[in-house]
Design an enzyme around this catalytic site. Structure first.
Site, PDB file in Angstrom:
ATOM      1  CB  ALA A  22     -14.478  23.117  -2.326  1.00  0.00           C
ATOM      2  CG  HIS A  23     -16.385  27.914   0.745  1.00  0.00           C
ATOM      3  ND1 HIS A  23     -15.797  28.171  -0.470  1.00  0.00           N
ATOM      4  CD2 HIS A  23     -17.250  28.929   0.975  1.00  0.00           C
ATOM      5  CE1 HIS A  23     -16.285  29.307  -0.951  1.00  0.00           C
ATOM      6  NE2 HIS A  23     -17.179  29.786  -0.100  1.00  0.00           N
ATOM      7  CB  ALA A  24     -20.840  25.556   3.871  1.00  0.00           C
TER       8      ALA A  24
END
Length: 139
Positions: free
Chosen positions: A53-55
């Site tokens: 749940a990130h980049a």
């Protein structure tokens, strides 16, 4: 038109098969295309838990299921694609500005990550709306 998501792909890793067990080695930039500056792994992920749940702004990663299986959904802000990783001789290359979510971990799954950079908290985009804006700005 090629999107960032098209740069993310499954890579077959070198595999030496033997009746006594198989071996996979990753050396230099031969497989990843980048120098490996950080290695970490996820394990004992509770059933039903999600990871990721990130980049990242600059980081490249090669993600490998060295035990068990899990799914990775990649999102470039316009398209999404889900990969199931379940073979120790296959890795998923993930480029910068790709949102990732990992889920559906099997019991005993181990997720190995080879990263192009050392840990840098400023490289993370943890808010999805901020990611969408950043991805759009990157073109």
């Amino acid at each position: 038109m090629t999107s960032r998501l098209d740069k993310c792909r499954l890579i077959q890793l070198p595999r030496i098969q033997d009746a006594r067990g198989n071996l996979t080695a990753i050396e230099g930039t031969d497989v990843t295309g980048f120098e490996i500056r950080r290695v970490y792994y996820l394990y004992d992920v509770p059933g039903g838990a999600d990871r990721g749940a990130h980049a990242h702004k600059a980081l490249w990663q090669l993600v490998i299921a060295i035990m068990g299986s899990f799914d990775i959904t990649l999102d470039d802000g316009e398209r999404k694609r889900t990969f199931q990783l379940n073979r120790g001789y296959q890795g998923l290359l993930i480029c910068p500005y790709i949102w990732r979510e990992l889920n559906n971990f099997s019991s005993g799954a181990v997720c190995l990550v080879l990263a192009s950079e050392r840990y840098d908290p400023t490289d993370y985009i943890r808010d999805y709306d901020a990611f969408l804006a950043a991805a759009k700005a990157q073109g």
